[in-house]
Design a protein around this motif. Structure first.
Motif, PDB file in Angstrom:
ATOM      1  N   PRO A  41       0.848  -1.201   0.000  1.00 13.83           N
ATOM      2  CA  PRO A  41       0.000   0.000   0.000  1.00 13.83           C
ATOM      3  C   PRO A  41       0.882   1.249   0.000  1.00 13.83           C
ATOM      4  N   VAL A  42       0.526   2.220  -0.831  1.00  9.45           N
ATOM      5  CA  VAL A  42       1.307   3.450  -0.912  1.00  9.45           C
ATOM      6  C   VAL A  42       1.128   4.273   0.359  1.00  9.45           C
ATOM      7  N   TYR A  43      -0.099   4.379   0.826  1.00 12.70           N
ATOM      8  CA  TYR A  43      -0.381   5.168   2.024  1.00 12.70           C
ATOM      9  C   TYR A  43      -0.136   4.327   3.272  1.00 12.70           C
ATOM     10  N   ASP A  44       0.632   4.857   4.182  1.00 18.30           N
ATOM     11  CA  ASP A  44       0.982   4.168   5.423  1.00 18.30           C
ATOM     12  C   ASP A  44       0.688   5.102   6.602  1.00 18.30           C
ATOM     13  N   PRO A  45      -0.509   4.992   7.174  1.00 13.91           N
ATOM     14  CA  PRO A  45      -0.890   5.916   8.246  1.00 13.91           C
ATOM     15  C   PRO A  45       0.050   5.866   9.453  1.00 13.91           C
ATOM     16  N   ALA A  46       0.575   4.709   9.781  1.00 11.25           N
ATOM     17  CA  ALA A  46       1.501   4.601  10.917  1.00 11.25           C
ATOM     18  C   ALA A  46       2.776   5.389  10.633  1.00 11.25           C
ATOM     19  N   ARG A  47       3.279   5.285   9.417  1.00 15.51           N
ATOM     20  CA  ARG A  47       4.486   6.040   9.039  1.00 15.51           C
ATOM     21  C   ARG A  47       4.210   7.546   9.070  1.00 15.51           C
ATOM     22  N   GLU A  48       3.037   7.942   8.620  1.00 12.03           N
ATOM     23  CA  GLU A  48       2.680   9.362   8.640  1.00 12.03           C
ATOM     24  C   GLU A  48       2.640   9.888  10.084  1.00 12.03           C
ATOM     25  N   ARG A  49       2.025   9.141  10.966  1.00  5.36           N
ATOM     26  CA  ARG A  49       1.982   9.557  12.386  1.00  5.36           C
ATOM     27  C   ARG A  49       3.392   9.641  12.969  1.00  5.36           C
ATOM     28  N   GLU A  50       4.221   8.650  12.641  1.00  8.01           N
ATOM     29  CA  GLU A  50       5.604   8.631  13.120  1.00  8.01           C
ATOM     30  C   GLU A  50       6.370   9.852  12.613  1.00  8.01           C
ATOM     31  N   LYS A  51       6.177  10.182  11.341  1.00  6.91           N
ATOM     32  CA  LYS A  51       6.869  11.324  10.741  1.00  6.91           C
ATOM     33  C   LYS A  51       6.420  12.629  11.382  1.00  6.91           C
ATOM     34  N   LEU A  52       5.132  12.791  11.587  1.00  4.75           N
ATOM     35  CA  LEU A  52       4.621  14.007  12.222  1.00  4.75           C
ATOM     36  C   LEU A  52       5.155  14.154  13.644  1.00  4.75           C
ATOM     37  N   ARG A  53       5.218  13.055  14.361  1.00  2.00           N
ATOM     38  CA  ARG A  53       5.755  13.083  15.723  1.00  2.00           C
ATOM     39  C   ARG A  53       7.235  13.456  15.703  1.00  2.00           C
ATOM     40  N   VAL A  55       8.915  15.123  13.350  1.00  2.00           N
ATOM     41  CA  VAL A  55       9.060  16.532  12.966  1.00  2.00           C
ATOM     42  C   VAL A  55       8.693  17.436  14.145  1.00  2.00           C
ATOM     43  N   GLY A  56       7.621  17.107  14.824  1.00  2.00           N
ATOM     44  CA  GLY A  56       7.210  17.901  15.987  1.00  2.00           C
ATOM     45  C   GLY A  56       8.262  17.930  17.077  1.00  2.00           C
ATOM     46  N   ASP A  57       8.977  16.829  17.229  1.00  2.00           N
ATOM     47  CA  ASP A  57      10.030  16.753  18.248  1.00  2.00           C
ATOM     48  C   ASP A  57      11.278  17.537  17.862  1.00  2.00           C
ATOM     49  N   ARG A  58      11.424  17.880  16.590  1.00  2.00           N
ATOM     50  CA  ARG A  58      12.630  18.565  16.114  1.00  2.00           C
ATOM     51  C   ARG A  58      12.520  20.088  16.115  1.00  2.00           C
ATOM     52  N   VAL A  59      11.340  20.600  16.390  1.00  2.00           N
ATOM     53  CA  VAL A  59      11.146  22.053  16.362  1.00  2.00           C
ATOM     54  C   VAL A  59      10.779  22.563  17.751  1.00  2.00           C
ATOM     55  N   ARG A  60      10.873  23.877  17.885  1.00  2.00           N
ATOM     56  CA  ARG A  60      10.466  24.488  19.154  1.00  2.00           C
ATOM     57  C   ARG A  60       8.981  24.239  19.395  1.00  2.00           C
ATOM     58  N   GLU A  61       8.613  24.188  20.643  1.00  3.48           N
ATOM     59  CA  GLU A  61       7.225  23.924  21.021  1.00  3.48           C
ATOM     60  C   GLU A  61       6.259  24.915  20.382  1.00  3.48           C
ATOM     61  N   ASP A  62       6.648  26.195  20.325  1.00  2.00           N
ATOM     62  CA  ASP A  62       5.739  27.203  19.777  1.00  2.00           C
ATOM     63  C   ASP A  62       5.567  27.091  18.260  1.00  2.00           C
ATOM     64  N   THR A  63       6.452  26.377  17.586  1.00  2.00           N
ATOM     65  CA  THR A  63       6.316  26.207  16.134  1.00  2.00           C
ATOM     66  C   THR A  63       5.800  24.820  15.749  1.00  2.00           C
ATOM     67  N   ARG A  64       5.630  23.964  16.736  1.00  2.00           N
ATOM     68  CA  ARG A  64       5.197  22.589  16.466  1.00  2.00           C
ATOM     69  C   ARG A  64       3.908  22.502  15.639  1.00  2.00           C
ATOM     70  N   PRO A  65       2.843  23.250  15.989  1.00  2.00           N
ATOM     71  CA  PRO A  65       1.619  23.132  15.175  1.00  2.00           C
ATOM     72  C   PRO A  65       1.842  23.506  13.708  1.00  2.00           C
ATOM     73  N   GLU A  68       3.794  20.625  11.994  1.00  8.34           N
ATOM     74  CA  GLU A  68       2.906  19.489  11.762  1.00  8.34           C
ATOM     75  C   GLU A  68       1.935  19.777  10.621  1.00  8.34           C
ATOM     76  N   LYS A  69       1.442  20.994  10.548  1.00  4.45           N
ATOM     77  CA  LYS A  69       0.539  21.382   9.456  1.00  4.45           C
ATOM     78  C   LYS A  69       1.280  21.299   8.107  1.00  4.45           C
ATOM     79  N   LEU A  70       2.501  21.823   8.075  1.00  4.49           N
ATOM     80  CA  LEU A  70       3.305  21.778   6.864  1.00  4.49           C
ATOM     81  C   LEU A  70       3.515  20.334   6.410  1.00  4.49           C
ATOM     82  N   TYR A  71       3.922  19.479   7.320  1.00  4.13           N
ATOM     83  CA  TYR A  71       4.197  18.096   6.950  1.00  4.13           C
ATOM     84  C   TYR A  71       2.927  17.305   6.648  1.00  4.13           C
TER      85      TYR A  71
END
Length: 74
Positions: A41-53, A55-65, A68-71
């Motif tokens: 399957p091309v779409y992998d929801p688990a991978r998407e959640r992992e990626k968003l998490r 990315v969120g962990d790599r940025v400042r808290e105030d820029t996290r939303p 996550e929106k960008l990704y």
């Protein structure tokens, strides 16, 4: 530093971001093709959640939303 200097720096960053964005899209297309060829399957929801998490962990808290929106969009 004045406004012109700040804008120049932003323009330089945007140039690099655009190039990286295109590179990312090319690799994502390669991944999709690999998955199709291997009947995965091309779409992998688990991978998407992992990626968003991740990315969120790599940025400042105030820029996290925003990150996550960008990704979520790309």
């Amino acid at each position: 530093m004045d406004l012109t200097d700040y804008r120049k720096r932003i323009d330089e960053i945007d140039e690099r971001l655009a190039a990286l964005f295109e590179e990312r899209l090319d690799i994502a297309a390669d991944v999709a093709e690999y998955k199709r060829e291997n009947r995965m399957p091309v779409y992998d929801p688990a991978r998407e959640r992992e990626k968003l998490r991740d990315v969120g962990d790599r940025v400042r808290e105030d820029t996290r939303p925003y990150a996550e929106k960008l990704y979520s969009t790309i």
